[in-house]
Structures are given as C-alpha cells and as structure tokens.
Motif scaffolding. Structure first.
Motif, short mmCIF file in Angstrom:
data_model
loop_
_atom_site.label_atom_id
_atom_site.label_comp_id
_atom_site.label_asym_id
_atom_site.label_seq_id
_atom_site.Cartn_x
_atom_site.Cartn_y
_atom_site.Cartn_z
N CYS A 164 0.85 -1.18 0.00
CA CYS A 164 0.00 0.00 0.00
C CYS A 164 0.89 1.24 0.00
O CYS A 164 1.95 1.25 0.64
CB CYS A 164 -0.86 0.07 1.25
SG CYS A 164 -1.88 -1.38 1.50
N CYS B 2 3.16 2.43 3.13
CA CYS B 2 3.51 1.30 4.00
C CYS B 2 4.97 1.41 4.43
O CYS B 2 5.85 1.74 3.63
CB CYS B 2 3.30 -0.01 3.27
SG CYS B 2 3.80 -1.44 4.24
N CYS C 104 2.17 -9.36 4.32
CA CYS C 104 2.59 -8.26 3.44
C CYS C 104 4.11 -8.22 3.39
O CYS C 104 4.73 -8.21 2.32
CB CYS C 104 2.08 -6.93 3.99
SG CYS C 104 0.30 -6.80 4.01
N ASN D 68 4.37 -4.79 12.82
CA ASN D 68 3.39 -3.71 12.68
C ASN D 68 2.21 -3.91 13.62
O ASN D 68 1.20 -3.22 13.52
CB ASN D 68 2.93 -3.56 11.22
CG ASN D 68 2.37 -4.87 10.67
OD1 ASN D 68 2.12 -5.81 11.44
ND2 ASN D 68 2.20 -4.93 9.37
N CYS E 190 1.95 -0.01 9.55
CA CYS E 190 0.94 -0.48 8.60
C CYS E 190 -0.02 0.67 8.42
O CYS E 190 -0.86 0.94 9.27
CB CYS E 190 0.20 -1.71 9.10
SG CYS E 190 -1.22 -2.12 8.06
N ASN E 191 0.18 1.30 7.30
CA ASN E 191 -0.51 2.52 6.97
C ASN E 191 -2.02 2.36 6.93
O ASN E 191 -2.78 3.29 7.16
CB ASN E 191 0.01 2.91 5.57
CG ASN E 191 -0.36 4.27 5.18
OD1 ASN E 191 -0.31 5.17 6.01
ND2 ASN E 191 -0.75 4.43 3.93
#
Ligand SMILES: Cc1ncc(C[n+]2csc(CCOP(=O)(O)OP(=O)(O)O)c2C)c(N)n1
Ligand SMILES: Cc1ncc(C[n+]2csc(CCOP(=O)(O)OP(=O)(O)O)c2C)c(N)n1
Ligand code: SF4
Ligand code: SF4
Ligand SMILES: [Mg+2]
Ligand SMILES: [Mg+2]
Lengths: 337, 622, 622, 337
Positions: free
Chosen positions: A21, A24, A55, A125, A204-205
C-alpha cells in the motif's frame, strides 16, 4: 560473499513491481536493505531471502537475489535447510509479527536456540496486514480490530524478550522511518555470525497507522527511545538529560543533574555472556520507559551449520574414506555361489 | 514344515535329522526378554547359512509394559527356507515362549503338532495371573495339540554363566541366548555368526561377552545332550542368485538407498525428520553415516522437517524427509509448496495403523488416499511404494531419480511391516546402479525458471549461480517466467501443466508386468508391503491349476500406461490391501472397472491363507 | 438485458424507460476506488426494492497494488431481476470503469452493445501506461461495440462536494458515490437505502456524510439532466416468496447459522480460528456477536484452533473451527483425533484457489478429495457443501445437527464465491428452525464411553458430571469401554464401526432429489457453489426442450442412499466442478458409472454459457 | 472445586494398569499428583487432565478424573478449549520435553502469554522416551543418542527461561524423587490463578538414566540445588554455607563467612512485578551454579478465561438482551408480500 564488481542499490532491485500500500513502512525497509547490501558489497548470487506469508513476506520478490516466498510461519525452517545444504550462502529471513510469532513462533525459537547463521528480520506492525486487520501477538491488550471488535483480551508477547528467552546470540531493534539507524542495525546483523534477530517497528498505513508514532515521530521520539551503545551509560531524551539506573534487578528512569551523573547509570554491555541485562532492557516499554533501540546482545558462539560441517569432517576423518561398496558390505554378509 | 524328507546328517553325531523345505519359528517373551535380538541373530545365522529368510518382528506399544503382562509381549518371527519365499509365514512350526503372557498371545499361531518350547521358570503364580491364566497351561492339558518341551531356561542360564561372574540380574538377562542356542541346535545352525556378533558387540565388556557366549553354548549343548528332543531339523541352503548377501530391514535398506542415490547424483544428502514410530530408524541409520556427506536435521516438528527439506532442495541437495501417517498429515501444506515451487524432494511415509495416533507400532496401508488425494487444490504428486524390505533400497533410488528428473516432490510409501521386517539382499556392486543425472541450470542468457523441458520439468537453478537469481513461492506462477500471476487462463494452464508433468512420469517407468498369464479368470492386484503374501497366494493357486494372475503396482501415481488394458483382460479383479479398499476405489475411479476387494485392518500383514480363501470363494462363486 | 419491453414510467418526468427482466452490472475500479462499497449499496438498494439479486465481488490479491495498476483492479458484479435468478450473470449489461486498468481487465465481460460508463478524468497518460494501453481506448475506436458514456466523474465529484468542506483527497474519495448515483438513476432505483446507510455509517463525521450525500445526488442528477443517456432502465420487483428479506453474504450467513445452531442446542458457541482469506469474515462476524454466548478464540495457528475446538467439544460446547484449504491441511492430524475420540465439531473450509498458497482471493472447489480422503488411516468424516450464499445458513445448522447427533466431526465446504457473494435471504422466524437435541450422558451406573446407540453414536459425557469421568485419546479404543486397545480384531471392529456410523448419516438426511425428469438423456451433477450456474444451464436447456436434469449433491459423504439409482437412470452423466474432476472420480470410484466432466480451474465460477456449450456438445455428439 | 466427601489418594487412581518402565520417574510424579489432589480436596468430576504424546503423556489414563490424551504437542491448545468452554473446570496439562518444547513449543508459549488458567507440568527427562531415545530440545550439547551417534550439535533450550521470555505468571521447578518438595510445588501450582508452568526433572530409566543425578542424589544434591524461598536470602549447600550474590546483573556464588553474610545475598522475590530476577535465576545452571528449585515467579494477572467471560458479560449488558430473531433481522431488510 563479496565480489569484484561492487553492486549499486539499483542492482539489488528486482524487475517486479513493488506492491505494498502507498505509505507502508515496508518500502523504507526494502530501500535500506538494498542500500546496506550495496554498501557491504554483498553479492546477489550468494544471497537467499526467505519469507513466510504476510505483506512483509513479499519482500523477497523485490530483491534481485535468490528468494523463497514460503508458507505461513515456516521461513526459519526453510532457511535452515538452505543453510545446511549450502553453508556458504548468505541467508536472510523476512517475517511479520503474525508470521514469525503466531504460527511461526516455534520455528523462530528453535532456529534461535540452534544459532543457525541466519539474519531474521521481523517486521512488527502489531497487526495482520495481509489478511486485512486482525490483531496479532504483538497487538496491545484491549486493541480493537476486526477480530476483536470489543478489544483484545490477549496479553501481547514481546519478540525480543522471547528471543532472549531462547538465548539468542544477536538481537536488535530499530524503527522503519529512522533509516540511518536502521542501516546501522542491518549492517550489524549482517556482520554477526549466528542467528541475528532484528525487530523493526513498521507502520501499517492501512490497518494500524501510527502505532509506533511515539518511537518514530521526530517531535517526540527522543524522549521515548534509548539508543544503546556498547560500553556507554544509558542516556536518553531530547536534551540527553535522562538515564537508566539499576535498582536491584529493576531499571529506573532518572533525571541527570542534582547529584545524579552518568556514572550512576547502567552501562550497556552487548557482549555480556549472561543475557540478563538484555532481558531487562527488553522489558523496558513505552510509556513507562524509553524503548531501547540498537543492539541488545551480540555474542559469539559456534553456528549450527559450522558445527555440522565440522562434525561431518571429523566423522569422515575418523571413519576414513568409505565407498558405497563398503557401505553395502557392512555387517554380516554371506556368499551364495 | 509342510514338505519334509528325512535324512541323516553325517557331521553330527547324534539324533535323527529331518530335512525341511522351510520352517517358520517365533521367539516370544516379555519386552525385557531380548526376543528381538534372539530373532535377529537367528535370522542372520540362517541367512549367512544360505537360506532365504523373511522376518516379522512384532513390538508391543511403545512404552514397556510391566514385566509379565500381556501388553508387554514382544515377538519375532522368522521364516527360512531352501527355496525362495516372500513372507514370514502364516503360522509357525515352532514357538519359543519365554513366559505365560507370551504363550497366551502367541499359541494360536502355532500349527497343530508344532514344537512349543517354554521357559518353565517363568510359569509362576504371579506371571500366570498377569497372563490371565486361571490354571497353569503346562498342567491343564490345553497344550495337548503341540509337542511341548518344558525347559527351565532361566535356571539353566544362571548356572551356565556363573564363570562370567555377573550379578544375578545381568546373568538372567542372558536367557535369550540360551534359548537361541537351543533353537540353533534344533534347526542345526552354526553358532559362529552369533559368536562373532557377541564378540564385536560386547568386546569391551568381556564379562558380558563371556556370559552370553556361555549361555548360547549351554542352550546348544542342552539340545545335543538332553533326551528331550527326539529329532532335529535341517533346512538346506536356498538356490538364491549367486552373489554376496546381507540381511536388511526395510528402514536400513531405505537409508542405504538414499545414500546411494545422493552419491549417484554426486550431491550431499539432506534428511530432515522428526522422530516417529516406525520411521525413526531411517534417521538413526542416516545419522550414523555422516561420512557420506549425509546431513541429518532432527527438526522441531514434521513441518519444520519438510520445510527445511524444501530449503535444502532449493539450495541443491538431494533432499528427503521421512515420517509416518500423522507426520504426513502435518506436511501436506508444505508438500503443496513443493508442488508449486516444483522442487525435487522425497517424502517417505512408513505407514502405521491409523486413524490418528492409532496403533503406532503396527502395520497398515491406509495412507494411500492421503498420499495421492490428500492436499488442498489440484496438487498431483508421484507416489511409489516399496514391496519388500530389501526393495526399499531400490524404491528409494527410484524416488530420488524421478524427483530430480521431473523437479517434483515424490512420496515413497513403505509400512511398519517392511520397515522392521527383513530379508536377504544381494549386495550390488555400486557400479550396477546407474548414475542419477543432475543438470543445474548455468546459462544466464534467456533463463526462465518455469520454462519446461520435453517432459515438463523446469530447470533446477541453485543459489550461488551468477545470473540465475530468481524467486519462487506458493502463489500461482506465471507460465515460463515463474512470476506471481493471478490470471484465470494462466492458472488453468499451470494446473494442467503440473498434472501433465506428473502424468509424464509414466513414460519413465517400466510397463506394468503381470505374474502368471496375461489374461484369465482372476487378477490379484496388490501394492506395497503385501506383495509377498499376495504373490505366494497366487503361486499356490496357480500350482493348484487355477487361472489366477498377479499384478503388483509399484507406481501408484501415475500408474504405468498399460494398467487399464491389463485389468480388462481378466474376468474379475481382486484388490488385496491392508485398508478398506483405497486402491480399489482409485482403480474404479480411474477406469470404471468394477473390482472386488480383500480388506484387512488389524495392524498385521495378510496371511497367505486369508488370500487363498478369498480367491477360492471367488472362484467357487463362478 | 435479454428480454426488454419499453414502457413509460409516470412518476419520472423525463426520458424513456425500458423495462428489463434482469440486468447485470459491474462496478470496476482501483482498490482505492471503493467499488466493493458501491456494489454493496447497489445490491442492497435493489434487494430492498424487491429484485432478486446475486452478486460476485472480485478482489485483487490481498495487498493493495499501486494505484492504477492492473493488479489493483477491484470489481463487484450484481445481477438483479424480476424473476428468480441463481447466478451473478455470465456477462454484464453495464460496466462502470473508474480507470483504464479497470477498463482493460473488465471490458471483455461486457456484452456487445452494452453500456460502458468511464471516468474520463482517470484516463491520463500515466494511468494508460499502467494499464498497458498504447493508445487511449476512448479515442482509438476499440470501444465501438459498446455504448460508451464518458463522464468526468472525479471532476464532477470535486465540484459537487465543495459545500462539505473536505480536503481534496477526501473529496475525491466520494467519486464512488457519484458513480453509484448515476447508475441508480440509470436503473431507476431509489436513493433512500444508501442515504440511510451514509447517515448511520458517517453520522459521527458530518462532513463526510454530507460529501457522500452530495456526490450521490450529483451523480443521480447528472443522469437526470445530462443529455447523455437517451433511455433509462427499470427492473421490476421479483415475485419472491412473501416475507421479510435481507441480503447475506455466505460468510455472514454461515456465522448466523452457527449462532442459531448453538442457540437451538441451548449451548455456548465456541469458534476457534486463525485468520485466512476468504474465511476470516466468519471470525469477524462471530466476534461481533459475543452477546449470544459466542466464544471466539483467535488461535496462534490452525492446529491450535482445531485442537482448542476439540477441547471445547469435549467440555460440551457447540464447537466449530473455520479456515481455508491450506488451513485444513494443517488441521488434518487433529481431525483424525476428533474421529478417534468421536467428538462433535464442525470444520468449515471456505475453499480458495490452490494448490499451496495458490490464488488466495479466488474461488475454487478443489478441496473435495482433501475433505473426504485426505487423512492418514481409515478416517471417515461426514462432508456437506453449501450451495448458495444464503444456504450457508442452513448448511451450518445441518452440519452442527449431524455432528451432535452422531458424535463426529463434520466438514462443511463453502468457497470464496459463496463467502463473498450475496443473495437475498428470506428471514426465518427463529421458531421455524427445529431445536438441536443434545443429550449429555448423566447416569453413572454402567456408563461406557464407547457404547453406541442405534445409529452408532457414543454418549457425550462432559466434564463436571460426577461418576462419568473417562479418558479419551488418539490411540485405538476398545469397543464399548474406550480403553486403549491394540488387539487386531478390535481394531478391525472399530474401523468398521466408525465407517458404519458415518454411513448411517445417510439415514438422517433427505433423499436425493433431481430437478427435471427423473430419467432421461443427460444428468448434470454438481455440488457446492456451482449450484446456481448449473441449475440455470439446466433450466435453459429444458426450456429449449432438451432432456436434461440436474442433481445437486449437498451431502458428499455419505451421499444419500438413492444417488446410484438416480445416476443409472440417465444415459449420460455430466459432472460440473471447479476442479479437475474430483467428484466425478469419486462417483466412478463408488459406483463404477462412467461420467463425463466439465472442469474449470480459473479462480472463477462457471459462467452459464460454458455449461450450456458443454451440454450442447454432449447432446450433439449423440 | 472442592466437594463434601473428601477423596483419598486411591480415589484418584483410575482402573487402568500403569504402563511405564519399571523405575521410571513418572511413577513418583503420578503418586504425588494423586496425593496433592487428595490433600487439596479437589474433585474428580471437575478436573480434566490433558496431555500430548510421549511416555509422560499417558498420565491422564491413570488419573480417575476426566482426561484427554491428545496429539503430539497440542495439549495446551486442547486444554485452552476446555477451559474456554467451561472456565469452572480445573484443567491440568501434562507434557514432555519433546511434546511441550519441540513440536508443541509454540502452543506452550501462547498459552503462557495469554495466561490461561492451566497447570502445565513438563516432565523433563532430556530425551524422547516414547520413541526410544532420540535427543530432545533439552538434551545437553554433545549428547550421544540414537539420532546423534556423534553427539548433538544443538544448543539446548531451557524451559524456564523460555517461559519467562513469554512472561509467565507462575513458574517453578522440582525433581521427581524429591517427593515432599514436589508436593509443595504442585500445591503452589494448583493454587495459582493463571498459567502455572512447572518443570519437573524426571529420570528416564531406560534412555537417559541418571541425567539428573546431580540434583536428585541425596549425597550431592544439596550442593547443586538452591531452594527458593520468598523474601529469604539465597543460601544453599549441605552446610548452608554458600549463597548467591548479585554483581551488576550477574549472579555469583559466594561462601558465607569471612566478611560475607546473608545480608549480602540476593533476596528471593517471587512476586517481583518485573520477571528479570526470575530470568536471572533460570540462567543459573549446573555445574557453574546451584539450580534453583521451587517457585521462581508467582504474580497475579487476570486470566484469559475470566477476561473472556467478563467481556461476554459486558457486551451482553451493553447490547441488551437480543434474540435470534433480532439477529436475523439486523441490517437492511425489506418485505415482499
Ligand atoms: C496456513 C495459513 N494460515 C493463514 C494464512 C493467512 N495469513 C496470511 S498472512 C497472515 C498474517 C500476516 O500478518 P503478519 O505476519 O504480521 O504480516 P503483515 O501482513 O502484517 O506484514 C495470515 C493469517 C495463510 N496464508 N496460511
Ligand atoms: C505428529 C507426531 N510426530 C511424532 C510423533 C512421535 N512421538 C511420540 S512421543 C515423541 C516424543 C516424546 O518425547 P517427550 O515429549 O520428551 O516425552 P517422553 O516420552 O520423554 O515422556 C515423539 C517424537 C507423534 N506421535 N506424532
Ligand atoms: S496492509 Fe499494511 S502492512 Fe500491508 S502493505 Fe498495506 S500498509 Fe503495508
Ligand atoms: S522410556 Fe523412559 S520415560 Fe518412557 S516409561 Fe520408560 S523410563 Fe519412563
Ligand atoms: Mg504484521
Ligand atoms: Mg522426554
């Protein structure tokens, strides 16, 4: 592992489109890794990145080295096999807080205790990113996530404490956005002979944005983290006016000045044979304490794969050269003619 | 002792000797009685002597039960003969029962008129009670059908070993050697193999070596001198193919086969495993042979074991993981990864009684479905099954060969019966075994990790090779490039390509053979460890003039191309398996040929008689 | 938009309205474009309006790909109609493409002459390149077959939402509502359902609520006022069974079904799970309903999840574990334990594309073998598959009912298509659902943990009950007593008893029904989520006068007793599955009835046309 | 958990024949367990013993309580399910060093960090007994076993250190043959609310005989073990003339007398909120140090199952009584008539 033609950062980028993303924290770590590889003059062909699922575990696709994107939680085991089959390879493990600590906790533990010469980078995260936002073993108590709409009732686990429980030979921590310091930590890990375990606080955006703001935000971070320096007293704070003092077996935060000087503070010793100091540091947690960054522990112990190679050599020496035919003809035999 | 001719053996001074074509005997006693050892020694002696032999050890559950109990009984059966045999025998001609519990659990397998040697010293009130005897069977008359020889084995042993000067507990422990000596005498076997073994095993503890030697000889001499035995027996050398032989258990053979395969490939052997009955001995055997560049890794669990094996395969080793059924269950997710990454490895399953923990020390063939059909997604894997203990050697080499040639995981099935049972193996010259060709990709120009050769195999490019850096993983791959790809048509294509690759294995294995006529009334079908009993049953029926043939499947997936055609040549097909019909179901599923089944799930191999009865029933029911 | 009649709708002032029997539309855009939301809103509005609806969301791989890329495209298809429908439609009548990438990946599914609405603002050079367009398709002429409507959606949205005073990024995010409003207008749908939703969702953030409202209305009004669209469409209410309805995804329905089952059993619901796509939403849904005494346990892995579920079953809860194929692989060893301990639990497998990690967000039916045949040992487990999103509710209740009645683990198969797809569910009164009778053993006198009732079930005796203390485990059990037992005959008996018990499930499930004639030329066989497309294909063929019937199997193991008989009544049998022939193989294996197969492994459901073509091919090939 | 009629030791014996090897340390532990149950007046019907696979894991068959003999390594997970389904039950986990630390290490870790109210008894015989003698994760480096004929190259893991890495709320150790002390430890575990982790040194008479002689042999053990007593200085030795002193974060053995008194010694604090002291103790190993016996740590923290029950109650309260029909009718609905 070094080679004649030194490679640049770009040489370590694979041809695959990076698909995290936007925003991130994984991007920063990928960039630092490529930088560190270039700076240390490491080779592509002798490097293997192994990961699990998550991810963060897509990481190997983006490095132009060899790589295995494994199954969930099993990267340390896969990497151990790579290393045993070819001890000369430079093997890195990329894992997440779910991958490495939840389903994969046991492999992590055993890899650490065996001191297999792997660099294990845990992207913490505090969330399951890939599966879209369930709490992870490092999520805070009470955290509301998709699977805990009323708040988590699990006490989190602390990767560094767990690693020290398994008596890791190298353990360190850094933050995704603090890129210079991250490079330092990654280099230290790269240089360690044995299992190097690195926890990186990673944003973790999308599902856990700003979970580590206290440690990454330039405005406040200096009061919330403690940069460990071997042989140096533990001083921290934007003004560098605070320190850690030992009280029995407990650490306490003290203000420097008015009678308290650096001499009263705990001195960091990353080479202490006993991991107790490292354990104590791993228990210093926000907000009660500044969280230690850098190398908690770095000691030398023969690595698993070296012990293995040595044993094979010793046994071969002892038993002498033996052919397959010798093997076939072992034990009681008889002849029919 | 079916067919016997009487003869006089010249070099023995006393007593009549009866010549037999074969005999089956069983040592049975408490777990602490050393019956496995006695059995192994008798086996080796018979094999060295020149008989064909086949053995069946029967362990109690893993933990030692209290001495004297029924649960603690341990047995070892040996069939030895002057002609080729395939099984340890349905019933035994002689039984050595070291205590009442051993008598109770084993007597039903002794033929009427068979020889029963009992250690009378153990028939105490306590032991009789533990064995649930209300009356002493030695006195009750219930042993009338047998030729009973009552020998105070413990007492004799204690007396015999006095010169060695051991304590009484250690002295008593030699009673298995006494019993062995007696049986050696009875079957006219030489002592030297066992004496050599005692010497090499206990050389460093001379008192123990001496005691065992004394006990062995005492037993032998008792046979010679006592008036007990009116006759002794002799089983002549078999006409085996000329050559040097040794006796191998399935697990030993498998381990040696793996080492051979790796040497023949010129590579290190990686073996990742987590101990589990009855597969652990493979790990032990390999660990003892590190000098062949064997790298054993005792992992923290089965998942780690196979994952490390996948890693080792990626890095270029001949890579194998071994376990039993519950362990395979744990490995299935990773086998899927190996299928997707198309890496060469072998997964050994030494099958045991299931489901769940089941009967860990017993044999069964109920993991066939698991092997072929037990994964998520369309996930084909070649599957081969060994057919006899020594055949585990060949099957291991074949499995590695196919894995490397096709870049695929291969499942190798054996079972508890093969693993612990043993038979003579004609020692090959290593030169007789073809090299295993390994071609690692080298050429960077135009390298594609998923470009296939004519059989569908992708290249094996290993870390350390400049220019071939590539990434693989469990997500669907793009054809040719191996990049992650989610396109519908690509997925279908890759599923098809993986299936075709495995199907192509059929082009590299021998055509299916049939024993007996190539068409007829009844075809027996078997796979794996039931080979011996089914073949023997077939031989018997054919000798009796029946139109019965035998097809033993070695490759279960894919099957040789001519299997369907062969099946259709027989009026009926009888599939014999130690499960409830797994192969039968699969043959029907593939070929829609109705079969009948002979099923047995009792933790034990077939006895030949069971198969014969079923055949007779079918032929009778024409 | 197959059959259309033109009419004038009175309460709208302008433009012609064409009445349709059904229409399928698809919203497609970047992952960040909110297409799932737009689709869901359209679905709900249509459902509330009274149409029958069926949906198909199509997610990209789990991680958000960079904006504008092909990998980042997210789609949501809705089929809505005035008559009962079973599928989301093969092709779409209207496509909303929010960017070039969405256009590229979706255009092939738009019918010739279909409506294509594009957001022209996103057709920038960068985005065109990301979507691998050399030329702008809006200008190249390649869209000629379609009725293209070019709308600057982003620009319009930004203008419309100015009064809400959001930043430009947040403003632009409202563009999905603009598109939705436009499509609402086009298909003559009311706005109130969505307006209510906006209010309840964003009530606490008034600016966002306002912006979305403004965007929605602007889109609607654009349709009304712009000269772009010559005609609008109307799909009348369907004649659904009277009652109150709601729209349910399969995962929602499954979760509600489990809660219902537990309430109907008067017990706590334990759900042990480890997140995995596409099953995680079941965990989320259940976690939000703790007030129904739902005890969710997010375990450290799938093995812990099922083991905790086994523990909970032993302790007396209604116990369920849910996952997808790779997770089932990990659970198989423990399923074996549940089989051996004969405890009631349900294992949900929301199937996804395999093998290995495969295509995690895509649908497939390739875990059937794994479910029925994938364990070590003889290890039978009842298996049921849900046939539509709302049917997951019923299947869940049925699975629990059988688990409890028979004291057995039950596997419930759904798939990614069912899990995320949705359809209207006629809300039942809870009283319509029969109670689930739970009988816990109470009587200590003569209690035997493995004494069976008439159907083969053992008693469920739970901790806390005085006098019934007993121990169970994975080793083979003695018949009746449940003590550990290694006897050969007992093992065979227990294997048989476990198999019979599972076979007895057939006595408690409905007879198999066939749609269409009970005999004839061709029988279509399906299972699980392909129900809708196969049924639709069957309907179409029957309408065209062909002798085609449909048999949809709900219970895969055991199958209803009359399945064989039904299969034999048709000249040919066509088994349609999203795998390479797993059910077909099993039908052949059981009944030796040769079948033909229609197989598809592309991560997508069947489209009706594919099935129809295959049928035509078969019928033509007579 | 107590009941009116108090039960005797015999009442806790099941009707199954105990089938360990003669001389196995497991017998002693079984006897002490039965004794402790009788003495604490615990009930049979409310007790569940859960185990994995291994010699030790046959334990449940011999207790006349409820019991589950699970699969290898998974007992903590099974037990967690039992406890969640019925928090009122008294649930014990029996595991071995292979079962609990090798294949089952991860479940142990997560159960500990969640603080599920289970009593976990780890029979550490430093060997795989049931599978006939392979080395285990607690086997000494260099140990020769069936699977390591040339000596093990794995560094062992230390159960208590690992448990403390996961921040266990109760952890203790004792020796099989020291029956009185074992009873004390088992009772303390029984009384703890939360995960109680107990390591018992257990002799495997057949495959690893006398591995713990240094700690069990009456002749020598007093010089090799340290009995922990809360609030007391750490003194040990047959003559009670030796003690443990803190030097920074390291322990050291000192002789009492000639200037060193009990006041100089480390004081045991099992209730210390920080587990660092417990960690330090777990690192004291034979032969360098006396090995601590008794309770390393015992702190109170809400248990997982109580948190769960409380959360369900709170949510139910908050959402009010809702029927199935309410659930069915949630969200957007519409009526067709
Ligand atoms: C056997 C199995 N179980 C579950 C999953 C689903 N899954 C994929 S990644 C993941 C967790 C990811 O979390 P983490 O390791 O923290 O990585 P992140 O995405 O946060 O980087 C899960 C549960 C899986 N792929 N395989
Ligand atoms: C899945 C699985 N893998 C392996 C085994 C084989 N196995 C049974 S017990 C055991 C280890 C036992 O060691 P430990 O836990 O130390 O118990 P002990 O017998 O020493 O008491 C192993 C490897 C098994 N039963 N199941
Ligand atoms: S979900 Fe979170 S961790 Fe995953 S790519 Fe997106 S921002 Fe990064
Ligand atoms: S093998 Fe060892 S641990 Fe197992 S019962 Fe025998 S003595 Fe005890
Ligand atoms: Mg994470
Ligand atoms: Mg042990």
């Amino acid at each position: 592992m070094s080679q004649v033609k030194t490679l640049t950062v770009k040489d370590f980028k694979s041809d695959q489109e990076v698909r995290w993303c936007p925003g991130c924290g994984d991007y920063a770590i990928l960039n630092q890794m490529q930088k560190v590889f270039a700076e240390l003059g490491l080779s592509r062909e002798n490097t293997v990145f192994v990961s699990g699922i998550g991810c963060s575990s897509r990481f190997p696709y983006y490095m132009s080295t060899y790589g295995v994107h494994g199954i969930h939680g099993r990267a340390p085991a896969i990497a151990t096999g790579v290393k045993i089959a070819n001890p000369g390879l430079n093997v890195w493990v990329i894992t997440g807080d779910g991958d490495g600590l939840s389903i994969g906790g046991n492999h992590l533990l055993h890899t650490i205790r065996r001191n297999v010469n792997l660099k294990i980078i845990l992207f913490n995260n505090r969330i399951y990113g890939l599966t879209k936002g369930q709490y992870s073993p490092t999520s805070e108590f009470g955290k509301k996530t998709k699977s805990t709409p009323f708040g988590s009732i699990d006490y989190p686990m602390h990767p560094i404490s767990v690693a020290i429980g398994a008596e890791v030979t190298f353990v360190a921590r850094c933050v995704d956005v603090d890129v210079k310091y991250q490079q330092y930590v990654l280099k230290r890990a790269a240089e360690h002979q044995g299992t190097a375990f690195v926890e990186i606080y990673q944003d973790c955006n999308v599902y856990n944005h700003e979970a580590f703001d206290y440690a990454s935000d330039r405005q406040v971070r200096d009061d919330h983290v403690l940069y460990l320096e071997h042989g140096k007293p533990m001083i921290f704070g934007k003004e560098r006016n605070k320190g850690i003092r030992l009280n029995g077996t407990h650490p306490e935060v003290v203000e420097l000045g008015s009678g308290i000087t650096a001499d009263d503070l705990l001195i960091h010793d990353e080479r202490a044979p006993e991991p107790t100091l490292a354990y104590l540091l791993s228990r210093m947690r926000h907000p009660e304490f500044p969280e230690p960054m850098g190398v908690y522990r770095a000691i030398q112990l023969p690595t698993y794969e070296n012990l293995l190679v040595d044993q094979i050599a010793a046994v071969s020496q002892k038993l002498g050269p033996r052919s397959l035919d010798d093997l076939f003809n072992e034990g009681d035999t008889w002849v029919v003619d | 002792m079916t067919t016997a001719t009487t003869a006089q053996d010249s070099h023995h001074r006393s007593k009549a000797t009866t010549e037999l074509q074969h005999a089956a005997i069983r040592f049975a006693g408490d777990s602490g009685d050393g019956m496995q050892l006695a059995g192994t020694q008798f086996t080796n002696t018979s094999a060295v002597f020149g008989n064909d032999v086949s053995t069946l050890p029967d362990f109690p559950a893993e933990i030692r039960a209290p001495a004297g109990t029924l649960a603690g009984v341990s047995g070892f059966q040996i069939n030895f003969s002057s002609h080729p045999i395939h099984t340890p025998g349905d019933q035994v001609d002689a039984l050595i029962a070291m205590n009442p519990a051993a008598l109770r659990t084993n007597i039903k397998d002794l033929i009427d008129g068979g020889i029963l040697i009992v250690n009378t010293d153990e028939f105490t009130a306590t032991n009789l009670k533990l064995a649930k005897f209300d009356q002493n069977p030695l006195e009750s008359g219930e042993l009338k059908p047998y030729r009973v020889y009552k020998v105070p084995i413990t007492k004799h042993t204690l007396e015999a070993v006095v010169p060695a000067g051991l304590g009484s507990k250690e002295s008593a422990r030699c009673r298995n050697f006494y019993a062995l000596g007696l049986v050696f005498w009875l079957f006219d076997r030489p002592l030297d193999t066992t004496l050599n073994w005692i010497h090499s095993k206990f050389g460093k503890v001379p008192a123990v070596a001496e005691a065992n030697t004394l006990a062995l000889k005492a037993g032998y001499n008792f046979g010679e001198t006592a008036e007990l035995f009116p006759v002794r027996y002799k089983v002549n050398r078999a006409r085996l193919a000329p050559g040097r032989y040794r006796n191998l258990t399935g697990n030993q053979a498998l381990a040696i086969g793996l080492i051979t395969a790796a040497r023949k490939a010129g590579k290190a052997l990686f073996y990742g495993s987590y101990p589990i009955t009855p597969a652990s001995d493979i790990l032990h055997e390999l660990s003892a042979n590190k000098n062949f560049d064997v790298r054993t890794f005792q992992a923290e669990d089965e998942i780690a074991a196979i994952c490390a094996t996948i890693g080792a395969a990626y890095a270029g080793a001949i890579s194998v993981t071994g376990t039993s059924g519950p362990g395979v269950a744990l490995k299935q997710e990773a086998i899927g990864l190996a299928v997707m990454t198309e890496l060469p490895l072998v997964i050994v399953n030494v099958q045991r009684g299931g489901p769940s923990t089941g009967l860990p020390t017993k044999t069964e063939q109920a993991d066939l479905w698991q092997a072929i059909l037990g994964r998520n997604g369309e996930c084909p894997v070649p599957v081969i099954a060994a057919q006899s203990p020594a055949d585990c050697f060949h099957a291991a080499i074949e499995a590695v060969r196919i894995a490397v040639r096709f870049m695929t995981p291969v499942i190798l099935l054996t079972d508890g019966y093969l693993a612990n049972g043993s038979e003579p193996w004609r020692i090959m010259a290593s030169g007789e075994i073809a090299p295993i060709e390994v071609r690692h990709a080298q050429e960077a120009a135009d390298f594609q990790p998923y470009r296939r050769d004519e059989l569908g195999a992708r290249p094996w490019a290993i870390p350390g090779t400049p220019g071939l850096e590539h990434r693989i993983g469990g997500l669907e791959k793009q054809d040719v490039t191996g990049n992650v790809n989610y396109e519908p048509e690509n997925h279908q294509r890759m599923v098809n390509l993986r299936a075709e690759k495995v199907a192509n294995v059929a082009t590299q294995i021998p055509e299916q053979e049939v024993f007996g006529d190539e068409s007829g009334e009844l075809l027996l079908v078997s796979w794996g460890g039931t080979y011996g009993s089914v073949r023997t049953a077939c031989e018997r029926m054919r000798e009796a003039g029946h139109s019965v043939s035998h097809m033993h499947l070695r490759w279960l997936n894919p099957m040789p191309g001519n299997v369907e055609q062969l099946l259709r040549r027989f009026r009926r097909v009888l599939v014999c398996e130690l499960n409830m019909g797994q192969l039968q179901f699969m043959l029907q599923g593939r070929f829609c040929i109705p079969c009948v089944g002979l099923h047995k799930v009792q933790g034990r191999p077939f006895i030949v008689g069971e198969i014969v009865s079923r055949i007779e029933e079918l032929l009778g029911g024409r």
